[in-house]
Write a protein that holds these residues in place. Sequence first.
Motif, PDB file in Angstrom:
ATOM      1  N   TYR A 301      78.510  86.893 140.712  1.00  0.00           N
ATOM      2  CA  TYR A 301      78.632  85.841 140.832  1.00  0.00           C
ATOM      3  C   TYR A 301      79.200  84.879 140.179  1.00  0.00           C
ATOM      4  O   TYR A 301      78.267  85.120 139.037  1.00  0.00           O
ATOM      5  N   PRO A 302      80.042  84.360 140.517  1.00  0.00           N
ATOM      6  CA  PRO A 302      80.691  83.325 139.284  1.00  0.00           C
ATOM      7  C   PRO A 302      78.963  82.030 138.437  1.00  0.00           C
ATOM      8  O   PRO A 302      78.147  82.111 139.956  1.00  0.00           O
ATOM      9  N   CYS A 303      79.328  82.063 137.480  1.00  0.00           N
ATOM     10  CA  CYS A 303      77.798  81.441 136.927  1.00  0.00           C
ATOM     11  C   CYS A 303      77.979  80.117 136.574  1.00  0.00           C
ATOM     12  O   CYS A 303      78.875  79.617 135.616  1.00  0.00           O
ATOM     13  N   PRO A 304      77.650  78.996 137.394  1.00  0.00           N
ATOM     14  CA  PRO A 304      77.316  77.505 137.030  1.00  0.00           C
ATOM     15  C   PRO A 304      77.511  77.093 135.181  1.00  0.00           C
ATOM     16  O   PRO A 304      76.225  77.580 134.766  1.00  0.00           O
ATOM     17  N   TYR A 305      78.604  76.153 135.325  1.00  0.00           N
ATOM     18  CA  TYR A 305      78.359  75.743 133.821  1.00  0.00           C
ATOM     19  C   TYR A 305      79.203  74.583 133.147  1.00  0.00           C
ATOM     20  O   TYR A 305      80.332  75.050 133.438  1.00  0.00           O
ATOM     21  N   ASP A 308      81.841  73.401 136.451  1.00  0.00           N
ATOM     22  CA  ASP A 308      82.343  74.417 136.596  1.00  0.00           C
ATOM     23  C   ASP A 308      81.915  75.360 136.883  1.00  0.00           C
ATOM     24  O   ASP A 308      80.505  76.440 136.689  1.00  0.00           O
ATOM     25  N   TYR A 309      82.943  76.501 136.756  1.00  0.00           N
ATOM     26  CA  TYR A 309      81.572  78.539 137.297  1.00  0.00           C
ATOM     27  C   TYR A 309      82.475  78.922 135.686  1.00  0.00           C
ATOM     28  O   TYR A 309      83.638  78.928 135.450  1.00  0.00           O
ATOM     29  N   LYS A 339      69.863  81.154 132.001  1.00  0.00           N
ATOM     30  CA  LYS A 339      70.063  81.872 132.836  1.00  0.00           C
ATOM     31  C   LYS A 339      70.012  82.831 131.688  1.00  0.00           C
ATOM     32  O   LYS A 339      70.379  83.742 131.296  1.00  0.00           O
TER      33      LYS A 339
END
Length: 448
Positions: A301-305, A308-309, A339
């Motif tokens: 899964y793309p990681c929220p950062y 953005d991701y 994380k």
Amino acid sequence: MKTQLKDSEFNTRIEPYDWRWSATIVGIVKYFKKYNPDGIKITNDYIEFNSENITDEKYLLFVEEHFRDAMHHKKVEELLETTWEDDSKRIEMINSKISKPTDSNTIMISTFKNIKYDGTNNTEILNIIEKNRLELIKQTFKGGRSLYYNFCNENNLLSEAGKTCRLRGYSVDIPKKGKSIAYKRDMSTFTFEDDKLFDFIPFAFSKSRESLFINCSFRIDELIKYNSGLEDFDRTEERGFISARSQVLFRTKMASSFVDFDVEIISKERLQDYFESIYIRNNSIKIFEEIDDTIQKSLAYPCPYKGDYLPIEKIVTDSVLNEVKLDNLIEKLLKEGDKKYLITNLIKINNLIYFKGEDKMTEKQKSAYASAMAVREVLKESPNKIRAYEQKLISAISLKDYEKVQELILHISAYTQVKIGIALDLFEDFEKNKNLAYTFINVLGDKK
């Protein structure tokens, strides 16, 4: 490479001269599997068939079946064959398919001009589809951004060999740029290779945003075997959030069989106008083999950062393929503070990258984990103290101030009276043992 044969059972032979011909072979084999399994000869080094068995009509019907989910008219046919409790919704969906403008749907609009579905004119709609089926397939395929358009110049579909190769990144607008790509602007020096059979290349790639083709052309049977099923990858409703990239790179049994010969994976992103080559090296194979399903899923899964991701899976797989350490990614996520589980798995992979596929620090990692947990236990009544230590360690390691990290660990050990066994390893060779520091810092913070 294509060769015309004489005095033979078949008149055309194709050999996997480069990845384009390898992909063409895979596509053609799928075509004959549908229409005439006995009409093709497959050996370890080449395939042979009669070219007259490939017609434009059969090709387009093959397109319709292979890319069924992208064919608007097929969706209309399916909707017409079903009954819904709320028929108004079905009518709305059908009218959307035959009248709503999209890049690959203009042919539907022109075909069904001034015609609306009202729930009773099924036969009329079906007759129009049947009458215009081949043109509907051709135009949808040609204009679809995930279909032929993604791989080839759309103006070359079903055309004979042109003046340049039809593939994206190989195709050139000769009137505008021809002389600029020729040696000393002399077009007689310009060389290229194109063939109508290159229209089979899209069938060799996975149906995913990043389309992939495994060019293991050492043997034709291996080439076909390892690319079989790629077209089904990235169907999230069936497989969960597992991409084609993940399926290809993490299939350990497949990767193990590549060890003895060179393999390249050809990648085509929809937003890029060119193909890329990804090479799998032996060290990378060893690392992929050690990454189990649990770790793999944590990367999916793309990681929220920061609003953005981060495409974690792509970053990790690119790093493994190029043997680039994940230090920057780990340090970036450590600063986020929420994380922990992902970082734990990234550290495991990073450790494999450090030691080229061998997990040499398992016991030391356990020691780092145990030491951090012991410190947390001693300071459990002082959460602000824990947080302060964590932030100082993250700051120091991100700035590459390894002496400061060592000082902080010694200070924490003295303050809490907890023996931190990894301290000696960090003093001996911090760079080599950096993953021990990452583990200690990650476990020390609040666990979420």
